[in-house]
Design a protein around this motif. Sequence first.
Motif, PDB file in Angstrom:
ATOM      1  N   PHE A 101       0.838  -1.208   0.000  1.00 24.56           N
ATOM      2  CA  PHE A 101       0.000   0.000   0.000  1.00 24.56           C
ATOM      3  C   PHE A 101       0.868   1.251   0.000  1.00 24.56           C
ATOM      4  CE2 PHE A 101      -4.656  -0.639   1.084  1.00 24.56           C
ATOM      5  CZ  PHE A 101      -4.708  -1.926   0.558  1.00 24.56           C
ATOM      6  N   LEU A 102       1.950   1.206   0.803  1.00 23.09           N
ATOM      7  CA  LEU A 102       2.824   2.375   0.918  1.00 23.09           C
ATOM      8  C   LEU A 102       3.549   2.631  -0.397  1.00 23.09           C
ATOM      9  CD1 LEU A 102       3.951   4.505   2.890  1.00 23.09           C
ATOM     10  CD2 LEU A 102       5.791   2.912   3.435  1.00 23.09           C
ATOM     11  N   GLU A 103       4.089   1.568  -1.022  1.00 23.07           N
ATOM     12  CA  GLU A 103       4.807   1.721  -2.279  1.00 23.07           C
ATOM     13  C   GLU A 103       3.891   2.138  -3.420  1.00 23.07           C
ATOM     14  OE1 GLU A 103       6.812  -1.950  -2.939  1.00 23.07           O
ATOM     15  OE2 GLU A 103       8.391  -1.559  -1.449  1.00 23.07           O
ATOM     16  N   SER A 104       2.637   1.755  -3.331  1.00 26.73           N
ATOM     17  CA  SER A 104       1.671   2.116  -4.369  1.00 26.73           C
ATOM     18  C   SER A 104       1.069   3.500  -4.138  1.00 26.73           C
ATOM     19  CB  SER A 104       0.540   1.077  -4.420  1.00 26.73           C
ATOM     20  OG  SER A 104       1.042  -0.214  -4.650  1.00 26.73           O
ATOM     21  N   GLU A 105       1.512   4.142  -3.037  1.00 18.73           N
ATOM     22  CA  GLU A 105       1.029   5.479  -2.669  1.00 18.73           C
ATOM     23  C   GLU A 105      -0.479   5.501  -2.481  1.00 18.73           C
ATOM     24  OE1 GLU A 105       2.486   8.336  -5.469  1.00 18.73           O
ATOM     25  OE2 GLU A 105       4.579   8.040  -4.906  1.00 18.73           O
ATOM     26  N   ILE A 106      -0.977   4.412  -1.882  1.00 21.51           N
ATOM     27  CA  ILE A 106      -2.397   4.349  -1.520  1.00 21.51           C
ATOM     28  C   ILE A 106      -2.555   5.048  -0.177  1.00 21.51           C
ATOM     29  CG2 ILE A 106      -4.321   2.801  -0.983  1.00 21.51           C
ATOM     30  CD1 ILE A 106      -2.996   0.723  -2.807  1.00 21.51           C
ATOM     31  N   ALA A 107      -3.419   6.040  -0.146  1.00 24.06           N
ATOM     32  CA  ALA A 107      -3.542   6.882   1.047  1.00 24.06           C
ATOM     33  C   ALA A 107      -4.036   6.101   2.261  1.00 24.06           C
ATOM     34  CB  ALA A 107      -4.490   8.049   0.757  1.00 24.06           C
ATOM     35  N   SER A 108      -4.973   5.190   2.063  1.00 26.46           N
ATOM     36  CA  SER A 108      -5.521   4.418   3.177  1.00 26.46           C
ATOM     37  C   SER A 108      -4.599   3.258   3.542  1.00 26.46           C
ATOM     38  CB  SER A 108      -6.909   3.880   2.806  1.00 26.46           C
ATOM     39  OG  SER A 108      -6.816   3.049   1.667  1.00 26.46           O
ATOM     40  N   ARG A 109      -4.940   2.618   4.634  1.00 33.71           N
ATOM     41  CA  ARG A 109      -4.198   1.450   5.073  1.00 33.71           C
ATOM     42  C   ARG A 109      -5.128   0.235   5.029  1.00 33.71           C
ATOM     43  NH1 ARG A 109      -0.723   3.761   3.745  1.00 33.71           N
ATOM     44  NH2 ARG A 109       1.070   4.673   4.798  1.00 33.71           N
TER      45      ARG A 109
END
Length: 421
Positions: A101-109
């Motif tokens: 999620f972090l590497e994909s720059e997805i704002a949510s978790r």
Amino acid sequence: MESVVLQYHEFSCIPISYWDDDEIVEKLTMHMKDVDMWLFSGQIPYGFAKKWAGISQPMFYVPSSGSSLYKTLLHISYNQKIPFDQISFDTFHPSELERVFLESEIASRPLYLKHYEEEIHTDEVVRYHYELWKSGKTMAAVTCLKNAQHELNRLGVPAFRVLPAQSAVVSTLALIRQTHETLHFKETQIAVQMIEFDSFSSLTKDTFSTDEIYKIEIKMTEKLLEYTKKINGSLKSAGPGRYVIFTTHGILREMTKDFTMVPDYAILQLKGHDAVTCGIGIGQTAYEAEINAGNALLHSKEFGKGSTMVVFDDKTIVGPLGQHEQIKYGFASEHLQLLSEQTSLSVATLSKLESILRKTGKTEINAHDLAQHMRIMPRSARRILTELESKGLAQVIGEDNPHPRGRPRKIYQIILKQDTK
């Protein structure tokens, strides 16, 4: 997976499919003699096979990799327009999913994840996703399980499967190839059998003489030479009643059915008290194997006359061979060495106890059961337990009384994992 495996000609693939978790062991049993290695599509069948413990061949599974998950998330985002915080996941480790999620720059978790380490029933995974979707917390499920995806879709849940990535399959095949090469090397390792028998056990008061002992030794040597020839080995005498046989790991592994059965001594025509005590040692060199065989013989004597133990090159000890209750333990770990220093018990005794608890899956045991597992007298088992209790490494948590007129047996909870600093 099959299409990737077929690209490598050194592998011969036998596809095995199942629809119900309860079929896994049955399917595996059908092909036990047909395979050298097992490759599972994921953690669930691998977990059930590992728990069953009926497989002696090496087992592998293809891990769920980030690259496949990226592809699935992209599809959901681009085609389905489903918010990522309304998706439930399974199988992935929490840290791995958060990293994606972090590497994909997805704002949510990721909010909903069913992570498991060992075996888990597919129904439980399906129920997890379905309850979240039914309660309106999620709009879709991402699963690594083919059967779970089919069942969720049947229930009306939009389910997307993360397929095994080709790169992950290739990496696993490389590990399988490397393991095969290692096992082939192990097959050619030196193996030593150190055999000991009591020359006096066959004597009577009327025949007790050095000449009779010598005759018995000659007969046993002749029989052992036949046995040694059978296993393509080399025999040498190591003193009265003791013999050493040099052969290879592979031959002894096959003869003992992967070190679970006693070697076939039928050719020795042993009777009653003539049963030999044996230690088997495996090593990179003849010297190392012989040292390990000597240690194995000492451990065999602890279990009683006629026992056979094995010491491998990594110092793992297994046995007694041929017994229903076989244990596996190591020579010394740091925490057991510390516990040995605190008590009057040897590292070997503590290691056996730890192995028994691991095998039974419990931390509770009574003296009778401990004596049965370790093949020692009940009073010796009670001494071990009371010693542990006196040092705070065990505590009495109850009693059982299988015989109404007998003395109740204390049940001890063992605490070998406590901080020893």
